[in-house]
Scaffold this motif. Structure first.
Motif, mmCIF file in Angstrom:
data_model
loop_
_atom_site.group_PDB
_atom_site.id
_atom_site.type_symbol
_atom_site.label_atom_id
_atom_site.label_comp_id
_atom_site.label_asym_id
_atom_site.label_seq_id
_atom_site.Cartn_x
_atom_site.Cartn_y
_atom_site.Cartn_z
ATOM 1 N N SER A 132 125.159 -56.311 19.781
ATOM 2 C CA SER A 132 126.291 -57.232 19.685
ATOM 3 C C SER A 132 127.594 -56.592 20.170
ATOM 4 C CB SER A 132 126.450 -57.759 18.261
ATOM 5 O OG SER A 132 126.830 -56.719 17.398
ATOM 6 N N LYS A 133 127.658 -55.259 20.137
ATOM 7 C CA LYS A 133 128.840 -54.570 20.664
ATOM 8 C C LYS A 133 128.864 -54.627 22.188
ATOM 9 C CE LYS A 133 129.329 -51.465 16.769
ATOM 10 N NZ LYS A 133 129.289 -50.096 16.288
ATOM 11 N N GLY A 134 127.684 -54.648 22.814
ATOM 12 C CA GLY A 134 127.580 -54.852 24.251
ATOM 13 C C GLY A 134 127.876 -53.661 25.139
ATOM 14 N N ASP A 135 128.087 -52.458 24.581
ATOM 15 C CA ASP A 135 128.433 -51.337 25.448
ATOM 16 C C ASP A 135 127.278 -50.385 25.754
ATOM 17 O OD1 ASP A 135 128.795 -50.973 22.726
ATOM 18 O OD2 ASP A 135 130.378 -49.492 22.925
ATOM 19 N N LEU A 136 126.087 -50.634 25.242
ATOM 20 C CA LEU A 136 124.919 -49.813 25.532
ATOM 21 C C LEU A 136 123.854 -50.651 26.228
ATOM 22 C CD1 LEU A 136 124.541 -47.988 22.083
ATOM 23 C CD2 LEU A 136 125.480 -47.016 24.181
ATOM 24 N N SER A 137 123.051 -50.009 27.053
ATOM 25 C CA SER A 137 121.945 -50.721 27.678
ATOM 26 C C SER A 137 120.888 -51.026 26.621
ATOM 27 C CB SER A 137 121.325 -49.879 28.801
ATOM 28 O OG SER A 137 120.607 -48.790 28.250
ATOM 29 N N ILE A 138 120.020 -51.973 26.922
ATOM 30 C CA ILE A 138 118.953 -52.330 25.978
ATOM 31 C C ILE A 138 118.026 -51.138 25.768
ATOM 32 C CG2 ILE A 138 116.969 -53.844 25.587
ATOM 33 C CD1 ILE A 138 118.564 -56.053 27.040
ATOM 34 N N ALA A 139 117.772 -50.371 26.811
ATOM 35 C CA ALA A 139 116.924 -49.176 26.686
ATOM 36 C C ALA A 139 117.570 -48.150 25.750
ATOM 37 C CB ALA A 139 116.669 -48.561 28.055
ATOM 38 N N GLU A 140 118.886 -47.950 25.852
ATOM 39 C CA GLU A 140 119.581 -47.026 24.960
ATOM 40 C C GLU A 140 119.535 -47.515 23.513
ATOM 41 O OE1 GLU A 140 123.132 -45.064 27.617
ATOM 42 O OE2 GLU A 140 123.275 -47.210 27.171
#
Length: 128
Positions: free
Chosen positions: A88-96
């Motif tokens: 929800s923060k949106g600053d990391l990739s889904i893999a991370e």
């Protein structure tokens, strides 16, 4: 008003106190603290059972009576909640996010989230 179902009203992962055949209040507090600190790691049942001072078989039964779900499901729910917060923060990739949440890879996160939450990580991520 009394909660006749025996489930906590405010905190869905709070242990049920005084459940016959469940964990003692002290053991449930130790286990919850341990799981909250280590849910992103690979956790064999024997390791968690040792925290409670029980055999793995007895621990699984007592945990389910105390927390309303087996340990594996509790850990999955904890990982999914953490992954959703990161997404929800949106600053990391889904893999991370998958790696930080304790899933083996992005596909594992996606499959598990789809199964238990009926949505994908992409659907959780805010659209800019």
């Amino acid at each position: 008003m009394q909660d006749y179902a025996g489930f906590p009203e405010d905190d869905s992962d709070a242990p049920l106190s005084g459940v016959k055949g469940g964990l003692s209040p002290r053991a449930s507090a130790r286990v919850k603290e341990f799981l909250d600190a280590n849910f992103t790691r690979k956790l064999p049942v024997a390791r968690i059972a040792a925290v409670a001072g029980l055999s793995p078989r007895h621990f699984i039964l007592a945990f389910a009576k105390t927390f309303g779900q087996p340990p594996h499901r509790y850990i999955i729910e904890r990982r999914l909640s953490f992954a959703e917060a990161l997404l929800s923060k949106g600053d990391l990739s889904i893999a991370e996010v998958a790696h930080l949440s304790g899933f083996s890879d992005q596909s594992h996160l996606t499959t598990t989230m789809s199964k238990y939450r009926n949505r994908t990580p992409k659907q959780v991520r805010p659209q800019w």
